[in-house]
Design a protein around this motif. Structure first.
Motif, PDB file in Angstrom:
ATOM      1  N   ALA A  39       0.811  -1.213   0.000  1.00  0.00           N
ATOM      2  CA  ALA A  39       0.000   0.000   0.000  1.00  0.00           C
ATOM      3  C   ALA A  39       0.844   1.262   0.000  1.00  0.00           C
ATOM      4  CB  ALA A  39      -0.945  -0.004   1.202  1.00  0.00           C
ATOM      5  N   ASP A  40       2.072   1.194   0.571  1.00  0.00           N
ATOM      6  CA  ASP A  40       2.920   2.383   0.623  1.00  0.00           C
ATOM      7  C   ASP A  40       3.866   2.494  -0.568  1.00  0.00           C
ATOM      8  OD1 ASP A  40       4.490   0.230   1.252  1.00  0.00           O
ATOM      9  OD2 ASP A  40       5.450   1.146   2.998  1.00  0.00           O
ATOM     10  N   ASN A  41       3.745   1.600  -1.543  1.00  0.00           N
ATOM     11  CA  ASN A  41       4.561   1.685  -2.745  1.00  0.00           C
ATOM     12  C   ASN A  41       4.183   2.935  -3.538  1.00  0.00           C
ATOM     13  OD1 ASN A  41       4.948   1.069  -5.817  1.00  0.00           O
ATOM     14  ND2 ASN A  41       6.266  -0.406  -4.789  1.00  0.00           N
ATOM     15  N   PRO A  42       5.176   3.689  -4.073  1.00  0.00           N
ATOM     16  CA  PRO A  42       4.837   4.908  -4.830  1.00  0.00           C
ATOM     17  C   PRO A  42       3.870   4.646  -5.976  1.00  0.00           C
ATOM     18  CG  PRO A  42       7.195   4.826  -4.375  1.00  0.00           C
ATOM     19  CD  PRO A  42       6.633   3.502  -3.950  1.00  0.00           C
ATOM     20  N   GLN A  43       4.034   3.536  -6.678  1.00  0.00           N
ATOM     21  CA  GLN A  43       3.135   3.217  -7.783  1.00  0.00           C
ATOM     22  C   GLN A  43       1.732   2.924  -7.259  1.00  0.00           C
ATOM     23  OE1 GLN A  43       4.344   2.780 -11.382  1.00  0.00           O
ATOM     24  NE2 GLN A  43       2.200   3.355 -11.461  1.00  0.00           N
ATOM     25  N   ALA A  44       1.624   2.244  -6.109  1.00  0.00           N
ATOM     26  CA  ALA A  44       0.320   1.948  -5.524  1.00  0.00           C
ATOM     27  C   ALA A  44      -0.387   3.234  -5.108  1.00  0.00           C
ATOM     28  CB  ALA A  44       0.484   1.017  -4.330  1.00  0.00           C
ATOM     29  N   ARG A  45       0.366   4.201  -4.593  1.00  0.00           N
ATOM     30  CA  ARG A  45      -0.250   5.475  -4.207  1.00  0.00           C
ATOM     31  C   ARG A  45      -0.811   6.201  -5.427  1.00  0.00           C
ATOM     32  NH1 ARG A  45       4.234   5.895  -0.555  1.00  0.00           N
ATOM     33  NH2 ARG A  45       5.327   7.280  -2.017  1.00  0.00           N
ATOM     34  N   LEU A  46      -0.079   6.148  -6.545  1.00  0.00           N
ATOM     35  CA  LEU A  46      -0.580   6.773  -7.763  1.00  0.00           C
ATOM     36  C   LEU A  46      -1.838   6.060  -8.262  1.00  0.00           C
ATOM     37  CD1 LEU A  46      -0.266   8.810 -10.055  1.00  0.00           C
ATOM     38  CD2 LEU A  46       1.227   7.171 -11.216  1.00  0.00           C
ATOM     39  N   MET A  47      -1.862   4.741  -8.188  1.00  0.00           N
ATOM     40  CA  MET A  47      -3.037   3.989  -8.599  1.00  0.00           C
ATOM     41  C   MET A  47      -4.231   4.314  -7.703  1.00  0.00           C
ATOM     42  SD  MET A  47      -0.741   0.599  -9.291  1.00  0.00           S
ATOM     43  CE  MET A  47      -2.012  -0.653  -9.373  1.00  0.00           C
ATOM     44  N   GLY A  48      -3.966   4.492  -6.381  1.00  0.00           N
ATOM     45  CA  GLY A  48      -5.023   4.889  -5.474  1.00  0.00           C
ATOM     46  C   GLY A  48      -5.546   6.282  -5.769  1.00  0.00           C
ATOM     47  N   PHE A  49      -4.673   7.165  -6.258  1.00  0.00           N
ATOM     48  CA  PHE A  49      -5.094   8.506  -6.666  1.00  0.00           C
ATOM     49  C   PHE A  49      -6.107   8.431  -7.796  1.00  0.00           C
ATOM     50  CE2 PHE A  49      -4.394  11.859  -9.840  1.00  0.00           C
ATOM     51  CZ  PHE A  49      -4.724  12.984  -9.115  1.00  0.00           C
ATOM     52  N   LEU A 255      -6.428  -1.928  -1.781  1.00  0.00           N
ATOM     53  CA  LEU A 255      -6.420  -0.926  -0.726  1.00  0.00           C
ATOM     54  C   LEU A 255      -7.767  -0.876  -0.030  1.00  0.00           C
ATOM     55  CD1 LEU A 255      -4.836   1.883  -2.949  1.00  0.00           C
ATOM     56  CD2 LEU A 255      -3.595   0.371  -1.386  1.00  0.00           C
ATOM     57  N   THR A 256      -7.737  -0.703   1.285  1.00  0.00           N
ATOM     58  CA  THR A 256      -8.937  -0.454   2.082  1.00  0.00           C
ATOM     59  C   THR A 256      -8.732   0.861   2.812  1.00  0.00           C
ATOM     60  OG1 THR A 256      -9.328  -2.828   2.394  1.00  0.00           O
ATOM     61  CG2 THR A 256     -10.453  -1.318   3.889  1.00  0.00           C
ATOM     62  N   ARG A 257      -9.563   1.856   2.528  1.00  0.00           N
ATOM     63  CA  ARG A 257      -9.341   3.194   3.047  1.00  0.00           C
ATOM     64  C   ARG A 257     -10.665   3.859   3.404  1.00  0.00           C
ATOM     65  NH1 ARG A 257      -4.706   5.670  -1.052  1.00  0.00           N
ATOM     66  NH2 ARG A 257      -3.013   4.288  -0.416  1.00  0.00           N
ATOM     67  N   VAL A 258     -10.593   4.849   4.287  1.00  0.00           N
ATOM     68  CA  VAL A 258     -11.758   5.653   4.635  1.00  0.00           C
ATOM     69  C   VAL A 258     -11.773   6.902   3.768  1.00  0.00           C
ATOM     70  CG1 VAL A 258     -11.805   4.786   6.995  1.00  0.00           C
ATOM     71  CG2 VAL A 258     -10.506   6.859   6.461  1.00  0.00           C
ATOM     72  N   LEU A 278     -17.293  18.551  -1.604  1.00  0.00           N
ATOM     73  CA  LEU A 278     -15.863  18.548  -1.310  1.00  0.00           C
ATOM     74  C   LEU A 278     -15.527  17.148  -0.822  1.00  0.00           C
ATOM     75  CD1 LEU A 278     -13.111  19.965  -0.829  1.00  0.00           C
ATOM     76  CD2 LEU A 278     -13.932  20.511   1.483  1.00  0.00           C
ATOM     77  N   TYR A 279     -14.707  16.435  -1.585  1.00  0.00           N
ATOM     78  CA  TYR A 279     -14.413  15.023  -1.299  1.00  0.00           C
ATOM     79  C   TYR A 279     -12.965  14.884  -0.851  1.00  0.00           C
ATOM     80  CZ  TYR A 279     -13.543  10.048  -2.192  1.00  0.00           C
ATOM     81  OH  TYR A 279     -13.186   8.721  -2.067  1.00  0.00           O
ATOM     82  N   TYR A 280     -12.765  14.101   0.220  1.00  0.00           N
ATOM     83  CA  TYR A 280     -11.421  13.904   0.757  1.00  0.00           C
ATOM     84  C   TYR A 280     -11.180  12.424   1.003  1.00  0.00           C
ATOM     85  CZ  TYR A 280      -7.397  14.174   3.924  1.00  0.00           C
ATOM     86  OH  TYR A 280      -6.161  13.995   4.509  1.00  0.00           O
ATOM     87  N   ALA A 281     -10.150  11.894   0.374  1.00  0.00           N
ATOM     88  CA  ALA A 281      -9.703  10.522   0.585  1.00  0.00           C
ATOM     89  C   ALA A 281      -8.284  10.594   1.131  1.00  0.00           C
ATOM     90  CB  ALA A 281      -9.737   9.732  -0.718  1.00  0.00           C
ATOM     91  N   PRO A 282      -8.076  10.428   2.447  1.00  0.00           N
ATOM     92  CA  PRO A 282      -6.729  10.561   3.024  1.00  0.00           C
ATOM     93  C   PRO A 282      -5.722   9.653   2.325  1.00  0.00           C
ATOM     94  CG  PRO A 282      -8.390  10.403   4.757  1.00  0.00           C
ATOM     95  CD  PRO A 282      -9.087  10.113   3.470  1.00  0.00           C
ATOM     96  N   GLY A 283      -4.563  10.216   2.022  1.00  0.00           N
ATOM     97  CA  GLY A 283      -3.523   9.463   1.344  1.00  0.00           C
ATOM     98  C   GLY A 283      -3.716   9.343  -0.143  1.00  0.00           C
ATOM     99  N   ALA A 284      -4.803   9.911  -0.678  1.00  0.00           N
ATOM    100  CA  ALA A 284      -5.075   9.788  -2.107  1.00  0.00           C
ATOM    101  C   ALA A 284      -5.337  11.143  -2.751  1.00  0.00           C
ATOM    102  CB  ALA A 284      -6.254   8.843  -2.348  1.00  0.00           C
TER     103      ALA A 284
END
Length: 300
Positions: A39-49, A255-258, A278-284
């Motif tokens: 989940a903390d992989n840079p590519q995974a963060r971009l995919m989560g975005f 990923l499982t996120r709030v 206004l939408y907020y997805a922490p870490g994304a």
């Protein structure tokens, strides 16, 4: 020819055919196999975005009652910094992710008293150098908490594919400083999000007589995002100065996120209904969405 010789040749041919089929099956399995990213992989963060930007949120609740609403929405896509785009090859290479400033989607909603069914669709049109083909759906149930307050539970899902030159853009293949992409063809990469969400929504119904309804949403989503890299560079394309590359990597992040949202919707007239969020997805991502719909039928 002796019968046992013919039989041996048939047996060898059968074994060869069987071996070829097994090799083909193994190659197909290897092609379909995906490498799971942390989940903390840079590519995974971009995919989560990407997945969070395309999340199918309410963007203003549909009017209760017996009504059909047809319209569309726009989601603002924040530009990523150079550092946030440096995710390729374990964070050593830039990728091109700033394509369009907005993500459009057609929407339709049908209310049945306290229930509402919603659908979203992005047709496969190429805009800003990318092509997204997405479908989404949601079911919501309203509840009355107090004369001035309401609530809703909403289950949603969305999935599809986004196609674009992310790994090696047209500019990257012409940039001699980009040792990975230069001299090749623009990549044909695909992002494949599949997400499910469960949301709890609190609404203020005191202004419903004025046809204006603010809300607060908190939810959890489970998303599986695949990223297919398709990049080819032949020696002839680079004049033999760069090595050949044939990259067809298959990546995946689960990923499982709030997430949460603050929004409102209201009728501008008896038929036109507007919504914003206004939408907020922490870490994304943090972004804003807007929706407009034309209503048919009777609201509450």
């Amino acid at each position: 020819m002796a019968p046992h010789v013919r039989l041996a040749r048939v047996s060898l041919s059968t074994r060869s055919l069987g071996g070829a089929l097994l090799l083909a099956a193994a190659a197909g399995a290897a092609q379909a196999q995906r490498r799971e990213l942390a989940a903390d992989n840079p590519q995974a963060r971009l995919m989560g975005f990407y997945a969070a930007v395309m999340q199918f949120t309410p963007t203003g609740l549909p009017e209760a009652g017996s009504r059909l609403e047809v319209g569309g929405e726009l989601t603002f896509i924040p530009s990523l910094s150079a550092r946030e785009q440096q995710v390729g090859f374990g964070g050593l290479k830039d990728e091109d992710t700033n394509f369009c400033p907005v993500f459009p989607r057609l929407r339709v909603a049908r209310s049945f008293g306290a229930f509402a069914v919603e659908a979203g669709y992005v047709p496969p049109l190429r805009v800003c150098g990318v092509k997204a083909h997405m479908v989404a759906g949601a079911v919501a149930r309203r509840f009355t908490l107090a004369p001035a307050w309401g609530a809703a539970l909403r289950v949603s899902a969305h999935g599809g594919v986004l196609d674009g030159a992310i790994t090696c853009s047209e500019g990257a293949v012409k940039n001699a400083a980009d040792l990975t992409c230069f001299g090749g063809s623009p990549s044909d990469d695909k992002v494949r999000p599949l997400a499910f969400a469960l949301d709890g929504i609190v609404t203020f119904a005191g202004w419903r007589g004025r046809r204006f309804e603010p809300y607060l949403m908190v939810g959890v989503r489970r998303e599986r995002v695949g990223f297919d890299v398709n990049y080819v560079r032949l020696p002839s394309q680079s004049g033999g100065n760069y090595p050949a590359l044939d990259d067809h990597e298959r990546l995946q992040a689960t990923l499982t996120r709030v997430h949460g949202a603050l929004g409102a919707s209201g009728d501008l007239s008896g038929r036109l209904r507007l919504g914003g969020e206004l939408y907020y997805a922490p870490g994304a991502v943090m972004t804003v969405r807007g929706r407009a719909a034309y209503g048919f039928g009777r609201g509450s």
